[in-house]
Design an enzyme around this catalytic site. Structure first.
Site, short mmCIF file in Angstrom:
data_model
loop_
_atom_site.label_atom_id
_atom_site.label_comp_id
_atom_site.label_asym_id
_atom_site.label_seq_id
_atom_site.Cartn_x
_atom_site.Cartn_y
_atom_site.Cartn_z
N LYS A 196 0.72 -1.63 -0.15
CA LYS A 196 0.16 0.32 0.29
C LYS A 196 0.64 1.60 -0.25
O LYS A 196 1.90 1.97 0.63
CB LYS A 196 -0.71 -0.11 1.08
N GLU A 270 9.99 0.37 10.20
CA GLU A 270 11.10 2.03 9.78
C GLU A 270 10.69 2.50 9.83
O GLU A 270 9.50 3.68 9.04
CB GLU A 270 11.52 1.74 8.24
N CYS A 304 14.11 10.38 6.38
CA CYS A 304 14.08 9.78 8.22
C CYS A 304 15.19 9.65 8.71
O CYS A 304 15.14 10.24 9.83
CB CYS A 304 13.56 8.65 8.18
N GLU A 401 10.68 15.55 14.90
CA GLU A 401 11.30 15.12 13.92
C GLU A 401 10.19 16.63 13.10
O GLU A 401 9.11 16.10 13.29
CB GLU A 401 11.07 13.84 13.09
P1 NAD Z 1 2.89 7.88 7.61
O1 NAD Z 1 2.71 7.00 9.06
O2 NAD Z 1 1.41 9.26 8.16
O3 NAD Z 1 1.90 6.85 7.11
C1 NAD Z 1 2.91 6.26 5.89
C2 NAD Z 1 1.93 5.00 5.47
O4 NAD Z 1 1.06 4.43 6.33
C3 NAD Z 1 0.77 5.81 4.29
O5 NAD Z 1 1.38 4.79 3.24
C4 NAD Z 1 -0.06 5.63 4.96
O6 NAD Z 1 -1.60 5.92 3.87
C5 NAD Z 1 0.22 4.84 5.90
N1 NAD Z 1 -0.93 4.61 7.25
C6 NAD Z 1 -1.17 5.98 7.84
N2 NAD Z 1 -2.31 5.36 9.17
C7 NAD Z 1 -2.08 3.65 9.06
C8 NAD Z 1 -2.87 2.86 9.85
N3 NAD Z 1 -3.00 3.08 11.15
N4 NAD Z 1 -2.05 1.80 9.55
C9 NAD Z 1 -1.66 1.24 8.82
N5 NAD Z 1 -1.21 2.15 7.75
C10 NAD Z 1 -1.31 3.37 8.23
O7 NAD Z 1 4.26 8.85 7.77
P2 NAD Z 1 3.79 9.78 6.29
O8 NAD Z 1 3.96 11.06 6.97
O9 NAD Z 1 3.68 9.34 4.94
O10 NAD Z 1 5.51 9.69 6.57
C11 NAD Z 1 6.90 10.60 7.03
C12 NAD Z 1 7.15 9.09 7.73
O11 NAD Z 1 8.23 7.74 7.59
C13 NAD Z 1 8.49 10.20 8.35
O12 NAD Z 1 8.31 9.95 9.86
C14 NAD Z 1 9.73 9.56 8.59
O13 NAD Z 1 10.60 10.04 9.52
C15 NAD Z 1 9.37 8.02 8.16
N6 NAD Z 1 10.22 7.32 7.63
C16 NAD Z 1 10.45 6.81 7.91
C17 NAD Z 1 12.08 5.53 7.25
C18 NAD Z 1 12.75 4.93 8.01
O14 NAD Z 1 13.22 3.83 7.01
N7 NAD Z 1 12.95 4.90 9.20
C19 NAD Z 1 11.62 6.26 5.81
C20 NAD Z 1 10.97 7.13 5.05
C21 NAD Z 1 9.75 7.62 6.08
#
Ligand code: NAD
Length: 490
Positions: A196, A270, A304, A401
């Site tokens: 997804k 992650e 991230c 962050e």
């Molecule tokens: P997010 O957690 O809001 O969304 C990530 C994904 O999760 C999206 O596809 C979203 O639709 C889905 N999602 C949202 N709520 C959900 C739920 N309750 N259950 C399952 N899926 C759900 O994050 P974002 O704002 O899209 O991304 C930014 C974040 O991602 C930052 O905090 C960043 O640090 C992190 N990130 C981490 C890494 C890593 O490798 N550690 C890499 C890239 C981004």
């Protein structure tokens, strides 16, 4: 401040003109309506719902995309389970490898198309999507293709077995690359996948689905469900899913950990980060300045593992910051499809609001804010490269962050103080050390509580090298041999 002779003023640097070098967009055809990819075919959502994906640089809608609901999650997991039992699990590793090699080669062949589509949907500069995201995505498939027939030699036991259907949820900052990080090891290990993508960046995952079709991947081995957090939640909670892999925010990661607790599903998370990039007084300054710039302004800071906290040794803070400001003044912000652009658009209005709110809090809490002279386009979501000095550890901009082009600068006097400050965070994803002394690198690396520590470089990725964090940055590793462990019952 009077300029040294021969040193151009910041405004002059910012005014240096470049002729535009726009990337043509006619290599990409975006369908006005895009279905879910289930069982090898593009199909509408069961309830017919759709949402728009928008170009963040212009706010213009790019396409309508199907919005997956519970019935679609059920269909996709069933397709993946059938493909797992009937085709993918019984297939010898050397045969699976051929599909992964094929996908990798097609990504390379269609690289320009992927790069343009990624920049349109995400807002990142074409230079980055072309030179980083797409080549690294192909490299992940090549790398894991090589493992598919050698799993028993990966050091994970004599006969490691796949887990079944993997439910994979990814964020918007590296849409294609995160899809590759998830799919390649899972497929190499013999699992099937339901992926997804994030709601603001679904298009390259759908193009990757088309590549799977083109590669002749058996139907159901890879399924792509576009949709929002509710679709992600339904996927990770589905009883047919045996492995959950999530990249995204710490907040959602915690919800997912709670949702899968006690189900026996294997989980990797992650999550976010607040990395320290530490510059000692013996560091080569020009190199360090490049590393600081790449560490926080690459991909608009939507990274991230971004080096969002600069820890600079007090004795060299002024000269380092002076050079840093001059370098930042040369960054060109604007059209992501212009090949000169260094800083593209913020991915969404919601993310822009979050960056603004946190930056304002920095000012309110007493830090000093600086941005180079820089004109922001009228339409779209933009934020200038920003540096905060006079930051204290208690400020929100030092703790939370921001996920944007905002650097918080703190100083230190001794290596012990640098370690204490670097580790003063609930996160633990990455860190950087800049020094001339190898012994100091080792001393520091041993003490820094971060999953990845870069020395005299930053934000370097390779499919052979494991990546991941601990504490609030999550657990499990992606990449390398370690990345296979998450997808094997070893
Ligand atoms: P997010 O957690 O809001 O969304 C990530 C994904 O999760 C999206 O596809 C979203 O639709 C889905 N999602 C949202 N709520 C959900 C739920 N309750 N259950 C399952 N899926 C759900 O994050 P974002 O704002 O899209 O991304 C930014 C974040 O991602 C930052 O905090 C960043 O640090 C992190 N990130 C981490 C890494 C890593 O490798 N550690 C890499 C890239 C981004």
């Amino acid at each position: 401040m009077p300029q040294k002779q021969g040193t151009p003023a910041l405004q002059d640097i910012a005014d240096w003109a470049y002729a535009p070098a726009p990337q043509a967009t006619d290599v990409v055809r975006i369908a006005p309506e895009n279905g879910l990819f289930i069982g090898g075919e593009f199909v509408p959502a069961a309830d017919g719902r759709q949402f728009a994906t928008v170009n963040p640089a212009t706010e213009e809608p790019l396409a309508q995309v199907a919005e997956a609901g519970q019935a679609d999650v059920d269909r996709a997991v069933a397709a993946a389970a059938a493909a797992y039992e009937q085709v993918w699990r019984p297939m010898p590793g050397r045969e699976r490898a051929k599909y992964l090699y094929r996908i990798a080669r097609i990504i390379q062949e269609r690289a320009r198309e992927f790069a343009v589509l990624e920049s349109l949907d995400n807002g990142k500069p074409i230079r980055e999507s072309r030179d980083v995201d797409v080549p690294l995505a192909a490299a992940h498939f090549f790398y894991y293709a090589g493992w598919a027939d050698k799993l028993e030699y990966a050091g994970l036991g004599p006969a490691p077995q796949p887990l079944g259907v993997a439910g994979q949820v990814i964020p918007w900052n590296f849409p294609l690359l995160m899809a590759a990080w998830k799919l390649a090891p899972a497929l190499a290990a013999g699992n099937t996948c339901v992926l997804k993508p994030a709601e603001t960046t679904p298009l390259t995952a759908l193009l990757l689905a088309e590549v799977c079709q083109q590669a002749g991947l058996p139907p159901g081995v890879v399924n792509v469900l576009t949709g929002d957090g509710a679709a992600g939640a339904a996927l990770v909670a589905h009883p047919g899913v045996r492995k959950v892999a999530f990249t995204g925010s710490t907040e959602v990661g915690k919800e997912i950990a709670a949702a899968v607790a006690g189900t026996g599903k294997k989980l990797t998370l992650e999550l976010g980060g607040k990395a320290a990039n530490i510059v000692f007084d013996d560091a080569p300054v020009d190199q360090a300045v490049e590393g600081i710039v790449g560490g926080i302004f690459f991909n608009q800071g939507h990274v991230c593992c971004a080096g969002s906290r600069l820890l600079v040794q007090e004795s060299v803070a002024e000269p380092v910051l002076d050079r840093l400001r001059r370098r930042v003044a040369t960054l060109r912000l604007g059209d992501p499809l212009d090949k000169n652009t260094d800083v593209g658009a913020i991915n969404s209005r919601a993310q822009l609001d979050k960056i603004r709110e946190l930056s304002d809090s920095g000012q309110e809490e007493g830090a000093e804010r600086w941005s180079p002279p820089c004109e922001l386009p009228e339409r779209g979501f933009w934020f200038p490269p920003t540096i905060f000095t006079g930051v204290s550890q208690s400020h929100r901009i030092a703790r939370e962050e921001i996920f944007g082009p905002v650097l918080s600068v703190l100083t230190f006097r001794t290596p012990e103080e640098a370690v204490a400050k670097a580790n003063n965070t609930p996160y633990g994803l990455s860190a950087g050390i800049w020094t001339d002394k190898g012994s100091r690198i080792l001393w520091m690396a041993k003490r820094l509580r971060a999953g990845v520590v870069w020395a005299n470089t930053f934000n370097k990725f390779d499919p052979a090298s494991p990546f991941g964090g601990y504490r609030e940055s999550g657990y499990g590793r992606e990449g390398g041999r370690h990345g296979l462990a998450a997808y094997l019952d070893a």
